[in-house]
Design an enzyme around this catalytic site. Structure first.
Site, short mmCIF file in Angstrom:
data_model
loop_
_atom_site.label_atom_id
_atom_site.label_comp_id
_atom_site.label_asym_id
_atom_site.label_seq_id
_atom_site.Cartn_x
_atom_site.Cartn_y
_atom_site.Cartn_z
N SER A 27 0.87 -1.18 0.00
CA SER A 27 0.00 0.00 0.00
C SER A 27 0.90 1.23 0.00
O SER A 27 2.02 1.18 0.55
CB SER A 27 -0.87 0.03 1.26
OG SER A 27 -1.44 1.32 1.45
N TYR A 82 -0.90 -0.69 10.47
CA TYR A 82 -1.11 -1.01 9.05
C TYR A 82 0.09 -0.57 8.19
O TYR A 82 0.64 -1.38 7.44
CB TYR A 82 -2.43 -0.39 8.58
CG TYR A 82 -2.79 -0.70 7.14
CD1 TYR A 82 -3.02 -2.00 6.73
CD2 TYR A 82 -2.90 0.32 6.20
CE1 TYR A 82 -3.36 -2.28 5.41
CE2 TYR A 82 -3.24 0.05 4.89
CZ TYR A 82 -3.47 -1.25 4.49
OH TYR A 82 -3.80 -1.53 3.18
N1 LIG Z 1 -8.68 -1.34 -0.99
C1 LIG Z 1 -7.80 -0.37 -0.82
O1 LIG Z 1 -8.13 0.80 -0.81
C2 LIG Z 1 -6.36 -0.73 -0.64
C3 LIG Z 1 -5.40 0.28 -0.71
C4 LIG Z 1 -4.06 -0.07 -0.55
C5 LIG Z 1 -3.71 -1.39 -0.35
N2 LIG Z 1 -4.68 -2.34 -0.27
C6 LIG Z 1 -4.26 -3.72 -0.06
O2 LIG Z 1 -4.91 -4.56 -1.01
C7 LIG Z 1 -5.06 -5.85 -0.46
C8 LIG Z 1 -6.45 -6.41 -0.49
O3 LIG Z 1 -7.36 -5.53 -0.88
P1 LIG Z 1 -8.82 -6.05 -1.21
O4 LIG Z 1 -9.50 -4.91 -1.87
O5 LIG Z 1 -8.75 -7.36 -1.94
O6 LIG Z 1 -9.41 -6.27 0.28
P2 LIG Z 1 -10.70 -7.00 0.80
O7 LIG Z 1 -10.66 -6.78 2.27
O8 LIG Z 1 -11.93 -6.63 0.06
O9 LIG Z 1 -10.47 -8.53 0.45
C9 LIG Z 1 -9.49 -9.26 0.95
C10 LIG Z 1 -9.98 -10.67 1.20
O10 LIG Z 1 -9.00 -11.21 2.06
C11 LIG Z 1 -9.66 -12.12 2.92
N3 LIG Z 1 -8.85 -12.33 4.10
C12 LIG Z 1 -8.63 -11.48 5.13
N4 LIG Z 1 -7.86 -12.07 6.04
C13 LIG Z 1 -7.60 -13.31 5.58
C14 LIG Z 1 -6.86 -14.40 6.09
N5 LIG Z 1 -6.26 -14.34 7.28
N6 LIG Z 1 -6.78 -15.54 5.35
C15 LIG Z 1 -7.40 -15.62 4.17
N7 LIG Z 1 -8.13 -14.63 3.64
C16 LIG Z 1 -8.22 -13.49 4.34
C17 LIG Z 1 -10.99 -11.48 3.22
O11 LIG Z 1 -11.95 -12.47 3.62
C18 LIG Z 1 -11.33 -10.81 1.90
O12 LIG Z 1 -12.21 -11.59 1.12
C19 LIG Z 1 -4.60 -5.77 0.98
O13 LIG Z 1 -3.29 -6.25 1.06
C20 LIG Z 1 -4.67 -4.30 1.27
O14 LIG Z 1 -3.80 -3.94 2.31
C21 LIG Z 1 -5.99 -2.04 -0.41
#
Ligand SMILES: NC(=O)c1ccc[n+]([C@@H]2O[C@H](COP(=O)([O-])OP(=O)(O)OC[C@H]3O[C@@H](n4cnc5c(N)ncnc54)[C@H](O)[C@@H]3O)[C@@H](O)[C@H]2O)c1
Length: 257
Positions: free
Chosen positions: A138, A151
């Site tokens: 991120s 985070y």
């Molecule tokens: N969405 C944003 O604005 C944003 C911005 C910067 C970085 N990110 C990064 O992007 C990545 C994911 O984003 P996303 O939009 O897919 O998020 P999201 O939360 O919609 O989906 C992530 C999925 O991961 C699953 N998950 C969580 N913990 C878990 C675990 N311990 N084991 C297995 N599955 C697990 C959840 O059930 C969910 O379905 C993350 O690493 C996040 O830090 C997101």
């Protein structure tokens, strides 16, 4: 790939990555701890006509990481790409008030899982002629301004692991890169509540004045995972509409023409 579901309806980064990879012809092993979130992604993968596999597993549990890689090898007999997408926001708070136990949980899920997934995947990746790992970080890893300490700390660790692993595994032909999403509009942020005003401001903050989505993160990840990026390793790619380049100089630059 890990975290292939989305925490709410809509397209998160993980779901977009899984679907775009399947559309590109990859046999995607989509893992998530939430079975219903995973099902929605698997339905989208099925629409591509390319076979995929769903694995319900928690990457915070070492056995879960092994289960995902073993599932891939049992079903498809090979592994070419690992995408470490799971990331939770973790506990709020500064150094003074963050809950230390919740801190450890977040590091287990966001950081330790990347090491464990690689530990299980690398032996199979060594046998691939198109091996790649993409870690999802991120922009908060490199920029201040996040209200919590935990985070950004986990996301910086993801970058450190990316460059370290790139040097460990480059000689084995395994490329390791990272995408660094900015303010993308995904269920991860919308399910925590966002006013229209805040949404607009997030859009106006980037250089392109365009709202980023999970698809933008997905295309960048697909590129880094693909053979189109065969000479790219150790790279940290912001996917943020230029947000990390948008800090204006405090005074106008001096022309030395
Ligand atoms: N969405 C944003 O604005 C944003 C911005 C910067 C970085 N990110 C990064 O992007 C990545 C994911 O984003 P996303 O939009 O897919 O998020 P999201 O939360 O919609 O989906 C992530 C999925 O991961 C699953 N998950 C969580 N913990 C878990 C675990 N311990 N084991 C297995 N599955 C697990 C959840 O059930 C969910 O379905 C993350 O690493 C996040 O830090 C997101």
């Amino acid at each position: 790939m890990t975290g292939a579901g989305s925490r709410g309806e809509g397209i998160g980064n993980g779901r977009a990555i899984a679907v775009l990879m399947a559309q590109a012809g990859a046999r995607v092993v989509a893992a998530d701890r939430d079975a219903s979130a995973l099902d929605a992604t698997l339905a989208m993968i099925a629409e591509t006509g390319v076979p995929g596999l769903g694995v319900v597993a928690d990457v915070g549990d070492p056995a879960g990481c092994a289960q995902i890689v073993n599932g891939a090898l049992e079903r498809f007999g090979q592994l070419d790409v690992l995408v470490n997408n799971v990331g939770i926001v973790g506990p709020a708070g500064t150094a003074e008030d963050v809950d230390p136990e919740a801190w450890d949980d977040a590091f287990r899920i966001n950081v330790k899982s990347v090491m464990l997934m690689a530990r299980h995947a690398v032996p199979a990746l060594r046998r691939s002629s198109a091996a790649a790992i993409v870690n999802v970080s991120s922009i908060v890893a490199q920029r201040g301004g996040h209200p919590s300490l935990c985070y950004p700390a986990t996301k910086s660790a993801v970058l450190g692991m990316t460059t370290a692993m790139a040097s460990h595994y480059g000689p084995a032909g395994i490329r390791v890169n990272s995408v660094m999403p900015g303010n993308v509009f995904t269920p991860m942020v919308t399910t925590r509540g966002m006013s229209e005003e805040m949404r607009l401001q997030r859009r106006e903050n980037n250089l392109l004045k365009i709202e980023g989505t999970g698809w933008d993160v997905g295309y960048a990840t697909l590129f880094l995972a693909s053979q189109a990026a065969r000479w790219i390793t150790g790279v940290i790619l912001p996917v943020d509409g230029g947000l990390t380049s948008s800090v204006p100089l405090p005074t106008p630059p001096v022309s030395r023409g």
